[in-house]
Write a protein that holds these residues in place. Sequence first.
Motif, short mmCIF file in Angstrom:
data_model
loop_
_atom_site.label_atom_id
_atom_site.label_comp_id
_atom_site.label_asym_id
_atom_site.label_seq_id
_atom_site.Cartn_x
_atom_site.Cartn_y
_atom_site.Cartn_z
N ALA A 181 0.69 -1.18 0.07
CA ALA A 181 -0.06 -0.11 -0.02
C ALA A 181 0.90 1.23 -0.04
O ALA A 181 0.29 2.42 -0.59
N ASN A 197 1.22 4.13 -5.63
CA ASN A 197 -0.19 4.90 -5.32
C ASN A 197 -1.47 4.32 -6.04
O ASN A 197 -2.44 4.57 -6.11
N PRO A 250 -4.16 0.24 -4.57
CA PRO A 250 -5.15 -0.16 -4.35
C PRO A 250 -6.00 -1.32 -5.17
O PRO A 250 -6.68 -2.11 -4.97
N PHE A 288 -5.52 -4.91 -4.75
CA PHE A 288 -6.33 -5.63 -4.07
C PHE A 288 -7.80 -6.04 -4.24
O PHE A 288 -8.51 -6.79 -3.81
N GLY A 332 -4.14 -4.29 6.70
CA GLY A 332 -4.86 -3.07 6.45
C GLY A 332 -4.74 -2.04 7.57
O GLY A 332 -4.48 -0.78 7.36
N GLN A 374 0.77 8.39 1.98
CA GLN A 374 -0.29 8.26 1.08
C GLN A 374 -1.74 8.87 1.59
O GLN A 374 -1.68 9.59 2.52
N ILE A 415 -5.74 5.34 -0.59
CA ILE A 415 -4.69 4.60 -1.13
C ILE A 415 -4.74 3.25 0.10
O ILE A 415 -4.64 2.15 -0.24
N PRO A 436 -7.99 0.37 1.01
CA PRO A 436 -8.47 -0.65 0.38
C PRO A 436 -7.98 -2.15 0.98
O PRO A 436 -8.91 -3.02 1.14
N PRO A 437 -6.80 -2.44 1.47
CA PRO A 437 -6.27 -3.63 1.94
C PRO A 437 -7.14 -4.01 3.59
O PRO A 437 -7.55 -5.14 3.54
N LEU A 457 -12.07 8.98 -4.23
CA LEU A 457 -12.05 7.58 -4.81
C LEU A 457 -12.36 8.03 -6.26
O LEU A 457 -11.89 7.32 -7.18
#
Length: 773
Positions: free
Chosen positions: A296, A300, A303, A306, A340, A353, A357, A360-361, A414
């Motif tokens: 992550a 950049n 995401p 994942f 995450g 980040q 960014i 998402p994990p 997003l």
Amino acid sequence: MSDVRAATTALLADRPALADALDTLVEVDRSQDTWTFDDAPVDSGVFGELVGRGIVVESGDGYVLADRQAVRAALGDPDADPSDADGAAVSLRDRVPSPSVSSRAAWFLAASLLVVVALRVFVFPRVFRAGHVVLLGNDPYYYRYLVSAMQQSGAGLLDVPARIARGEPLLVVVLVGATRLLGGSASAAAHVTAWYPVVAAVVTAVACYLLATTLSHDRRVGITAVLVLAVLPVHAYRTALGFGDHHALDLVWLSLTVLAAVRLLPGAGVAVPDDSGWRRHLPWGCVLAGSVAAQAHSWNAAPLLFVPLVVYAVARSAALVDDKSALADLPLAAALTAGGVLAVAGHVLLGWQSPVIVAPPLLAGLGVGAAALIAAGVRRVGVPSWTAPVLTTASGVAAFAVVATIDPSFVAELQQEGARFVGQSGSSIVETKSLFSTTYGLFAGPIFFYGTALLFALPAGAWAVYTGVARSRPRWLLTGCYGTVLLAFAVTQVRFSGELSVFVAVFAAVAFVYFLSVVDLADPPLDFSARSSDRERVRSLAIPTRSRALRIGVAFLLVGGLGAVMTPLRTNTLVQSDDAYHAATHVEAALNAPDWTDDTTYVFSRWSRNRLYNWFGSGDGRSYRYARSNYDDFLRSTTPGKWSDRLQDRAAFVVFDANSVPDGATGTIGSALTAWGSGLAHYRAVWAGDAKTVYRVVPGATVTGTAASNASVTLTHEGTVSGQAVTYTRTTTAAANGTYTVTVAYPGAYSVSTGGTVTVPAAAVGNGTTVSA
């Protein structure tokens, strides 16, 4: 010790001379499903004893070894599978086949890794030149600049520059950390940036071996995967010596993420992970959490990497309903969630980040966990299993709606990132073009990046997804989801083709070993074996005969031959040409000369090499934005006065490539620069190569004189630049009173068309002063 091994050991103790015959019999048993007495290298008496001791048993119309691995172990083969203490052979249902490297496999792996390294360091003479470390491509100079900036400022290891904090902060930290370990000098920084991709290639290759071996329970597939990876052009050039871009490190984290995730999932024929118990999950869980967080913060666009986990969670949920344990994926979910949390912590504590960014994990981990819990609920309620993926998808949409309501700014960012990604697709930057772009050729593009390996990988990848769903094989399903999603991304933008290469290597290796079995050169991969007992073993490596090895090598050319040819060709397109290198060193020498007093140091060039020239000239590799936005317009312009005004206070040099001017172009700045700047007042050629010329942006000397009223006056200068003859002309028209004024860019003698000559001093060209003819 198993009964078969004990019987074989006892036989050899009585008759040690049978060792060679038994070794040959093992090879016969390995190469054939069943065999006859005529195939056995022993007489009838010995054969009867083998049957009597239970070492050989009947199978259909022929015979097989009762336990080939046990016989091999009795013969002292270090690669043979061990037996457990109570005499029962260890099955895949009881343990996961170790993907570790045995003694024989270690030699094969080491040789394969040497191939990986060789196809990445062959550019050594073009990278290390006369005391310079000449990086490949353009972007690596950006990271070299950032490392240099942190070293010069004495910043803390985690205090990355703000311009990279929301890009690839971890890559810079890794490079700076390695530089400081090696002494912290500028030379150390240059060597670290150059060599790190090769190290990353080796780490990725080892992870690829472990992944392929874990999936297939077959070390032959693992070694083949490394060899395929070695010759994949897209992986080779992204990890080539000197190509210190972020992709090489991304490949490390991606391969470790998938390997750890696969190790946390149940293996073949079991409903719970093979390494049962939290203590055995913990090491792989830590690897997964760490690699997810690192991924992550290394790119950049991470995401998007994942997304395959989310696709897996939905596809897997239906199978979880029918499994003995619907919670079998919870270790994976827990490790992803932990990763995450670490990614979010990096954002909160270090400012790295943006939330878009790092979230998402965490969301992927929660999604995998939610899918498992939904599957458990569906099983308990007793509704059809297909409702699980429907409910999983619906819960994801609902969760997104809740986030959008609570924090609209998150959704807005997003959407902005998504629009930027879509907007980049198909731009002039090669990375943003499609794998099937006409730039490469509609059908040649995949071959350009993968050779023929992709043709082998596609059916195997499809089989992985199918068997993952139909036979509830989560490891194959997860790997297949990664391959499928990354293929879709690569079709959109080739920047993801490197990430796809790991999965192309694994699937192509499976397909290749299967192909060898079809042409009777090897046993099939265990998942394709006709003998069910084989599926409960770990197939290790056997040394083939010389003739068989030769035939296997020839067969490998089908999957890797074209890639091996394409790899050096593709890598050489990133190597700095001799022209570019010598142009850069000339700029470096000029800007570092004692008599250079101008504050302007910027080099104006085509954007694809702009960072190279500016790094050599001033150590500034920050951006090529100005060059990308303006250079082509500069060459096409028919109003040189406008551009000379713009560049006088901005650029010290212009690097011109004659190949960048369209054939037949006239009246433009570009066409004038092909003629040593004739017709232009402010560009003086100071170095010339085969195609590139370095022009110094100068004020120019103003020559004044007299001629007939309204007469055309041409000044011509003859000289040399880098040993090449130069003819430079400037033409003007005298005024009605017979006076003329013209600005010239070169010092030296000029012949005047109306008669006579004039000598222009170098100081006049540099200061913009007037010279009388």
